[in-house]
Design a protein around this motif. Structure first.
Motif, short mmCIF file in Angstrom:
data_model
loop_
_atom_site.label_atom_id
_atom_site.label_comp_id
_atom_site.label_asym_id
_atom_site.label_seq_id
_atom_site.Cartn_x
_atom_site.Cartn_y
_atom_site.Cartn_z
N GLY A 1 0.97 -1.27 -0.40
CA GLY A 1 0.03 -0.29 0.09
C GLY A 1 0.85 1.26 0.21
O GLY A 1 0.76 2.25 -0.59
N VAL A 2 1.80 1.68 1.04
CA VAL A 2 2.56 2.87 0.86
C VAL A 2 3.38 2.73 -0.07
O VAL A 2 4.05 3.64 -0.96
N THR A 3 4.31 1.96 -1.38
CA THR A 3 5.04 1.57 -1.73
C THR A 3 4.13 2.48 -2.82
O THR A 3 4.60 3.44 -3.68
N VAL A 4 3.24 1.56 -3.28
CA VAL A 4 1.45 2.56 -4.24
C VAL A 4 1.63 3.52 -4.14
O VAL A 4 1.63 4.54 -4.89
N ASN A 5 1.34 4.56 -2.81
CA ASN A 5 1.27 5.75 -2.48
C ASN A 5 2.22 6.66 -2.77
O ASN A 5 2.15 7.61 -3.35
N PHE A 6 3.66 6.11 -2.86
CA PHE A 6 5.16 6.89 -2.85
C PHE A 6 5.23 6.73 -4.43
O PHE A 6 5.91 8.14 -5.24
N ILE A 7 4.62 5.33 -4.85
CA ILE A 7 5.43 6.09 -6.18
C ILE A 7 4.04 6.24 -7.17
O ILE A 7 4.75 7.59 -8.45
N LEU A 8 3.21 6.25 -6.83
CA LEU A 8 1.70 7.48 -7.24
C LEU A 8 1.99 9.19 -6.99
O LEU A 8 2.47 9.39 -8.31
N ALA A 9 3.30 9.24 -6.00
CA ALA A 9 3.23 10.53 -6.02
C ALA A 9 4.00 10.94 -6.90
O ALA A 9 4.46 11.95 -7.12
N PHE A 10 4.98 10.46 -7.04
CA PHE A 10 5.97 10.21 -8.07
C PHE A 10 6.39 10.76 -9.50
O PHE A 10 6.32 11.34 -10.35
N VAL A 11 4.74 9.64 -9.21
CA VAL A 11 4.33 9.66 -10.99
C VAL A 11 3.90 10.60 -11.46
O VAL A 11 4.00 11.42 -12.16
N ASP B 1 11.87 16.17 -2.45
CA ASP B 1 11.29 17.97 -1.44
C ASP B 1 10.12 17.54 -1.08
O ASP B 1 10.62 18.13 0.82
N GLN B 2 9.24 16.88 -0.98
CA GLN B 2 7.97 17.03 -0.44
C GLN B 2 8.75 16.19 0.54
O GLN B 2 7.63 15.59 1.53
N LEU B 3 8.32 14.66 0.48
CA LEU B 3 8.84 13.70 1.50
C LEU B 3 9.73 13.95 2.45
O LEU B 3 9.69 13.40 3.90
N VAL B 4 10.44 14.97 1.93
CA VAL B 4 11.42 15.80 3.06
C VAL B 4 10.46 16.40 4.10
O VAL B 4 11.34 16.44 5.30
N GLY B 5 10.05 17.31 3.02
CA GLY B 5 9.29 18.12 3.97
C GLY B 5 8.34 18.52 4.86
O GLY B 5 8.14 18.41 6.03
N TYR B 6 7.43 16.70 4.22
CA TYR B 6 6.25 16.36 5.21
C TYR B 6 7.16 14.99 7.00
O TYR B 6 6.64 15.70 7.83
N GLY B 7 8.58 14.76 6.11
CA GLY B 7 8.71 14.56 7.15
C GLY B 7 9.64 15.38 8.56
O GLY B 7 9.28 15.01 9.76
N LYS B 8 9.63 16.36 8.01
CA LYS B 8 10.35 17.65 8.65
C LYS B 8 9.27 18.66 10.01
O LYS B 8 9.31 18.71 11.24
N GLN B 9 8.47 17.85 8.90
CA GLN B 9 6.95 18.68 9.38
C GLN B 9 6.71 17.65 10.36
O GLN B 9 5.59 18.32 11.70
N MET C 1 1.48 11.83 2.03
CA MET C 1 1.45 12.10 3.51
C MET C 1 0.41 10.29 3.63
O MET C 1 0.82 10.44 5.25
N LEU C 2 0.13 9.90 3.11
CA LEU C 2 -1.03 9.15 3.16
C LEU C 2 0.17 7.35 3.62
O LEU C 2 0.37 6.80 4.72
N GLY C 3 1.19 7.68 2.59
CA GLY C 3 2.57 6.78 2.95
C GLY C 3 2.76 6.36 4.04
O GLY C 3 3.82 5.85 4.70
N VAL C 4 3.71 7.81 4.23
CA VAL C 4 4.37 8.38 5.87
C VAL C 4 3.42 7.71 6.99
O VAL C 4 4.11 7.17 7.63
N MET C 5 2.10 8.12 6.46
CA MET C 5 1.56 8.51 8.39
C MET C 5 1.54 6.63 8.49
O MET C 5 1.29 6.06 9.28
#
Length: 446
Positions: A109-119, A330-338, A382-386
């Motif tokens: 599930g989270v793999t698809v979330n991250f792949i979707l965001a990058f696509v 950048d968005q992934l790192v930024g959300y990690g900071k949040q 966000m969904l993938g990280v959470m």
């Protein structure tokens, strides 16, 4: 109509993310010949809006739009199907599969979330390119009106040079968020560089005021309308004030400052009308107003008037790949900071955690596919990280126990997993109530 557009975008984005996330579990489960009993968009508490059985799986749509799920046979999940777990393990059940297969199913599930965001980011780079104003072209600095920014030490006219040591190349939508998450901002003021240290509770301070940009572009004082009751009939719609009381006033903030120092007076001014400078006189009210409606100009108009140079980069398909990957990173790192800020009590950022209302309000009242895909990509991250958080009842909790099993060679008992699932479920509901409670509190207080 505005609410319908916002709701349509919200539901479409949420549905897309849920279906693809659950497909990430469903597909590897099927590949490893694991029975999937249900595949649901939204939760079907007591009843379903729609359901249809195809093969061994019931596909449906629930009525409670808080997520979705796939029910995999022989897996301890939110269904807490103790009767099934009490029976001897069957070859098609999740619990009968090797640990590495179960790990792949849970990470799907989270793999698809991250792949979707990058696509999505790659697709946006290819379709829309990048439109921006180079930071170096803001020769007169930025507009600072946010009271928290002013209190922190920023002023209108400052040039934002670097954030946490990283040079600011472009003035874009990411600038405000980068400042929110920063510890130190390097500015140039009156030709001198200086560092501004950001307070730990900056996010909490921002929450006490109406939402407004931290930094914005300085724009001219453009007349949008002159009401019939206005005393300044010499002003006309589309006029641009360029000088007032003998002082150059290239920007709105300069005009505003001059008006405040000349309350109740009639003073000379020069406006740009039909691209020609025209001298007039204006009467300033006792509260420093001209009695007209000012309106912002679009970025294209500002470019034609010579205020800013707008740059657009277009990318070929293969060029868009590294651009999209960099944007996603950048968005992934930024959300990690949040998240780091939220879990740090000193920042008090936890007070700003929002639920479904906060997500709903991200979407604009007018339909824009570019904005829609940008928000959807961010929500996918966000969904993938959470879901990767090591909380039982989330994918990350299952992954945590599976990694323990792979490393130690010992599988936790079903009873332990059932108890852990219950604890995780209570914790998850508590977090959900807290986040949505914040939304309700903000709606009442504000």
């Amino acid at each position: 109509m505005d609410i319908v557009i916002k709701l349509s975008q919200f539901l479409l984005s949420l549905s897309l993310l849920i279906i693809l996330h659950e497909l990430g579990h469903f597909i590897p489960a099927k590949l490893f010949k694991t029975r999937v009993e249900k595949f649901y968009l939204f939760f079907d508490v007591k009843f379903s809006l729609f359901k249809k059985q195809i093969g061994e799986t019931v596909y449906g749509i629930g009525w409670l739009p808080l997520g979705g799920y796939v029910k995999i046979s022989g897996m301890i999940d939110e269904s807490m199907d103790k009767e099934q777990m009490a029976l001897p393990p069957q070859p098609w059940e999740f619990r009968s599969k090797p640990a590495w297969q179960r790990l792949i199913i849970m990470l799907g599930g989270v793999t698809v979330n991250f792949i979707l965001a990058f696509v999505i980011y790659i697709g946006m780079a290819f379709v829309y390119g990048e439109t921006f104003v180079a930071n170096a072209d803001l020769k007169d600095g930025v507009l600072i009106e946010n009271p928290v920014m002013l209190k922190t030490g920023f002023k209108t006219g400052d040039k934002i040079l670097a954030i946490d040591g990283k040079k600011v190349e472009n003035f874009d939508n990411e600038l405000n968020m980068n400042i929110i998450m920063s510890k130190e901002v390097l500015i140039e003021r009156n030709g001198q560089q200086q560092k501004i240290n950001m307070p730990n509770d900056f996010v909490d301070q921002l929450s006490k005021y109406e939402k407004s940009p931290l930094v914005d572009m300085r724009v001219p004082f453009a007349i949008k309308d002159v009401p019939a009751e206005s005393v300044n009939k010499s002003l006309k719609p589309k006029d641009l004030i360029v000088s007032i009381n003998g002082q150059e006033a290239k920007y709105y903030d300069q005009v505003k400052a001059i008006l405040n120092s000349n309350k109740g007076k009639t003073i000379p001014a020069v406006v740009l009308r039909d691209l020609k400078q025209t001298p007039i006189s204006v009467s300033v009210s006792k509260d420093g107003k001209l009695g007209v409606m000012a309106g912002g100009l679009g970025i294209e108009s500002l470019e034609k008037l010579g205020y800013y140079k707008v740059s657009t980069k277009h990318y070929g398909f293969f060029e868009s790949i590294p651009v999209g990957l960099e944007k996603g990173k950048d968005q992934l790192v930024g959300y990690g900071k949040q998240l780091k800020m939220i879990f740090n009590p000193e920042t008090k950022a936890y007070k700003q955690v929002g639920g479904f209302a906060a997500i709903f309000n991200i979407f604009p009242t007018s339909w824009s596919w570019e904005v829609f895909w940008s928000i959807t990509a961010l929500l996918s991250i966000m969904l993938g990280v959470m879901n990767l958080l090591p909380i039982p009842a989330l994918d990350g909790g299952h992954v945590m126990f599976l990694l323990y099993e792979i490393i130690s060679g010992k599988k936790p008992s079903d009873k332990f997993l059932e108890n852990a699932q219950m604890v995780g479920f209570v914790l998850l509901i508590s977090l959900l109530l807290f986040a949505n409670g914040n939304d309700i509190y903000k709606a009442i207080v504000r």
